[in-house]
Every structure is written in structure tokens, then in C-alpha cells.
Enzyme design. Structure first.
Site, PDB file in Angstrom:
ATOM      1  CD  GLU A 118      -0.867  37.018 -55.250  1.00 47.06           C
ATOM      2  OE1 GLU A 118      -1.916  36.629 -55.801  1.00 47.06           O
ATOM      3  OE2 GLU A 118      -0.766  38.111 -54.693  1.00 47.06           O
ATOM      4  CG  ASP A 120       1.977  38.980 -53.421  1.00 49.45           C
ATOM      5  OD1 ASP A 120       1.833  38.683 -54.605  1.00 49.45           O
ATOM      6  OD2 ASP A 120       1.089  38.852 -52.564  1.00 49.45           O
ATOM      7  CD  GLU A 122       1.271  43.041 -52.164  1.00 44.47           C
ATOM      8  OE1 GLU A 122       0.209  42.924 -52.792  1.00 44.47           O
ATOM      9  OE2 GLU A 122       1.380  42.829 -50.936  1.00 44.47           O
ATOM     10  CD  GLN A 135       1.932  43.631 -47.399  1.00 44.72           C
ATOM     11  OE1 GLN A 135       1.658  44.234 -46.364  1.00 44.72           O
ATOM     12  NE2 GLN A 135       1.017  43.328 -48.309  1.00 44.72           N
ATOM     13  CB  THR A 136       7.451  39.593 -48.854  1.00 45.58           C
ATOM     14  OG1 THR A 136       7.706  39.447 -47.450  1.00 45.58           O
ATOM     15  CG2 THR A 136       8.614  40.308 -49.518  1.00 45.58           C
ATOM     16  CG  ASN A 137       0.813  38.168 -48.388  1.00 44.02           C
ATOM     17  OD1 ASN A 137       0.925  37.197 -47.634  1.00 44.02           O
ATOM     18  ND2 ASN A 137      -0.310  38.844 -48.491  1.00 44.02           N
ATOM     19  NE  ARG A 146       0.925  30.996 -43.800  1.00 44.51           N
ATOM     20  CZ  ARG A 146      -0.303  30.530 -43.639  1.00 44.51           C
ATOM     21  NH1 ARG A 146      -1.299  31.074 -44.334  1.00 44.51           N
ATOM     22  NH2 ARG A 146      -0.556  29.542 -42.786  1.00 44.51           N
ATOM     23  CD  GLU A 147      -0.727  40.300 -44.677  1.00 44.19           C
ATOM     24  OE1 GLU A 147      -0.571  39.682 -43.603  1.00 44.19           O
ATOM     25  OE2 GLU A 147      -1.840  40.631 -45.114  1.00 44.19           O
ATOM     26  CD1 TRP A 212      -5.276  48.020 -49.505  1.00 48.42           C
ATOM     27  CD2 TRP A 212      -3.314  47.481 -48.602  1.00 48.42           C
ATOM     28  NE1 TRP A 212      -4.487  47.488 -50.504  1.00 48.42           N
ATOM     29  CE2 TRP A 212      -3.288  47.143 -49.981  1.00 48.42           C
ATOM     30  CE3 TRP A 212      -2.183  47.227 -47.815  1.00 48.42           C
ATOM     31  CZ2 TRP A 212      -2.169  46.577 -50.588  1.00 48.42           C
ATOM     32  CZ3 TRP A 212      -1.063  46.661 -48.431  1.00 48.42           C
ATOM     33  CH2 TRP A 212      -1.069  46.334 -49.798  1.00 48.42           C
ATOM     34  NE  ARG A 295      -3.972  40.257 -39.993  1.00 55.38           N
ATOM     35  CZ  ARG A 295      -3.231  40.082 -41.082  1.00 55.38           C
ATOM     36  NH1 ARG A 295      -1.999  40.587 -41.135  1.00 55.38           N
ATOM     37  NH2 ARG A 295      -3.712  39.413 -42.112  1.00 55.38           N
TER      38      ARG A 295
END
Length: 328
Positions: A118, A120, A122, A135-137, A146-147, A212, A295
Site C-alpha cells: 500500500e 498512502d 492521508e 500523512q504518507t505511509n 512507516r508514516e 487517532w 516506537r
């Protein structure tokens, strides 16, 4: 961080997509954009199915654009009629103005498999007077989280802007109005999965991500401001097609597609593009999983290669036209 919410969205989209696929094949509407005569159709009719009802997916009169509508009764989305392995996908978007806290407006590609790939875009909504976060992922073989998040150098609610994904065998590049905002290289030599083995469809959606999306879920969606609307137009795609009724991706992985990918996608950034990526990284990046030691106490091996800090030296102002930090 958002995996649970993403799968809730898939649960909404997947049954509708499968129903559309089966119905389309039953009546002879093959989900492939190279179908004879299909080029005469309007862009959104030719390329997409709605995954929503007519109240939540509103096609423009000329079929060249669409609006997604979110209210308490339903999320909204659309999905491409064919899949691709490598290529360029591009769309113009305008997101909901005012109080958009808790909403998530997206444009992305996904294989929708168990261990899915995927890519993204967002848009994370915000309170009035505060900027959207983009946001990209990246997911590969089911491995994601992997944001990166940036604040844009313009207000994405005021006008349409172009959001583009370049995806080839060597690199993924996320672009906004011809400015690269993120690169993700093929680092399989380091043992890092890369999206190169699964064909992906193109999707857009608008949904409730209040758990979130805004200040890590502290600010909830205010339904009194509904309906929320995200508008899309100017869709373009050039890639190696993998129709739904065919699963073979070997051709797309072969050297036969190299000339098409060299024409359709960016492999190496120009000096201007490097300078703009570096400026965005230095001035607009607000979250990077590579810097999140809470994280990930152990750094990801791909991070040094994917950094937007290309260190090209002083950046000539001629390369940075239009870029600025907006007041929040």
C-alpha cells in the site's frame, strides 16, 4: 499506529468492491481500462467504481470529477476498475474546510491482500484555524507503520492541488504539485520489504478516523458539522495493467516494461526536486517514523537511504519558489 482503523475501513469497502466486480463481469463490463471504446467514457466512469451509494459518491455532470461525502450514516469511497504493478497515479484533490477534526480524506494504492502492499496519501482533519496534516505511509508484504507527516505550504481546502505517486522497481516518490515530499527506495538488499510483487488498485476514501487522526485522537469528530466533503478531479494513470481476471504479474516485473516506466515515472530527482524535498523535510516535516525512538528504539535499516535531507548544499532561491511555512 492506525492499522486497526485502516482494517475497519477495508471492512466497509471490500464487500462493495467485490459486489461491483462480480456484477460488472456478469454483465460483460470487464474491469480493464484498455477495453475497446472505454476511452470515450468520462474519466471517472472509465476508471472507477463507487464503493458508496449515490448520496455519498457524487459524480460530476461531465463525469470528470467526483465528491465523497461523509455523514453519520456512512463513509465514502471509490476504487479503480483495474490494477497496476508499477506506474504513475495522479489526482487533484480539495478537502473539507473549517472544522474537519477526526476526518481522514485519502488517495492511495493497495493490493487488499492479507500481507498487502500500500502507498498512502492521508489528509488528517483539524480544528478551525489549524492546518491539515498530510500523512504518507508505505506498506510492503504486510509490513507498514512507516508514516511521515508534513504540513503543506498552502491551504488544501481553498483549491485543487495535485497529489501523485511515482512507483517503479527502484523507488517510490510522493509528489505534491510537482514537489517531492517523500522518497522510499527499494532496500530489499537490506532485508526491507518493497512493494514489487503485488498489483495494486487505486482508491480514494473519506471516513471517520477520530480515534487517532487529530492530536492522536484527543479531538473527536463533531457530527454537527456534517456532511464532510472531499472533491476529486484530474485523474491520470500510466502503468503496467494487471486486470482483475488475470493474476500474472510476470510481464510487469520483466525488462519489457522498463521503457514505459522510464517515461512514466521519476527514477532520479533533479537538482530542483532535491532542493525542494530537502526544504520540505527541514521546514514542514512534523513526524517521521525514522525519528520515533519511543516506537522504534532500534532504527529501521532503510532510514538513512530514504532521508529527504539530500544535503546538496545551499539551496538557490530559484528552486524554492512558492514554498513557505504557513502560520498555524
Amino acid at each position: 499506529m492506525v492499522t486497526g482503523m485502516r482494517f475497519q475501513m477495508y471492512a466497509l469497502l471490500w464487500p462493495t468492491l467485490m459486489f461491483s466486480l462480480v456484477t460488472g463481469m456478469a454483465v460483460g463490463v470487464v474491469p480493464e481500462t484498455s477495453q475497446v471504446g472505454s476511452k470515450d467514457q468520462p474519466t471517472f466512469v472509465r476508471h472507477f467504481w463507487s464503493t458508496s451509494d449515490k448520496h455519498h459518491y457524487k459524480l460530476s455532470q461531465d463525469g470528470e470529477g467526483a465528491e465523497l461525502v461523509l455523514d453519520q450514516s456512512s463513509a465514502a469511497g471509490f476504487a479503480s476498475k483495474t490494477r497496476y504493478l508499477f506506474g504513475r497515479v495522479s489526482i487533484q484533490m480539495k478537502v473539507h474546510p473549517g472544522d474537519s477534526a477526526g476526518t481522514v480524506s485519502t488517495f492511495y494504492t493497495s493490493s487488499l491482500s492479507g500481507k498487502h502492499d500500500e502507498l498512502d496519501f492521508e489528509f488528517l482533519g483539524n480544528q478551525p484555524g489549524k492546518l491539515y496534516v498530510l500523512q504518507t505511509n508505505v506498506y510492503a508484504s504486510g509490513v507498514g507503520d512507516r508514516e511521515q507527516r508534513i504540513r503543506l505550504w498552502f491551504d488544501p481546502t481553498e483549491d485543487f492541488h495535485t497529489y501523485e505517486i511515482h512507483w517503479n522497481k527502484e523507488i517510490v516518490i510522493f509528489m505534491v504539485d510537482d514537489t517531492p515530499i517523500r522518497i522510499y527506495r527499494n532496500n530489499e538488499d537490506l532485508g526491507v520489504p518493497y512493494p514489487s510483487r503485488q498489483a495494486m488498485s487505486v482508491f480514494a476514501s473519506l471516513w471517520n478516523g477520530e480515534e487517532w487522526a487529530t492530536q492522536n485522537g484527543a479531538i473527536k469528530l463533531n457530527w454537527s458539522n456534517a456532511p464532510f466533503v472531499a472533491a476529486y478531479r484530474g485523474y491520470e494513470v500510466e502503468g503496467c495493467e494487471v486486470p482483475w481476471y488475470k493474476g500474472d504479474i510476470k510481464y510487469c516485473q520483466s525488462s519489457d516494461t522498463d521503457s514505459m516506466l522510464r517515461r512514466a515515472t521519476i527514477h532520479n530527482l533533479t537538482t530542483r526536486q532535491q532542493a525542494r524535498l530537502q526544504w520540505v523535510t527541514e521546514n514542514l516535516l512534523v513526524y517521521d517514523y525514522c525519528k520515533d525512538v519511543y516506537r522504534y528504539p532500534t532504527p529501521h535499516p532503510e532510514c538513512s537511504r530514504n532521508s529527504g535531507l539530500q544535503i546538496i548544499g545551499p539551496q538557490p532561491l530559484k528552486h524554492l519558489d512558492g514554498l513557505k511555512v504557513l502560520e498555524n
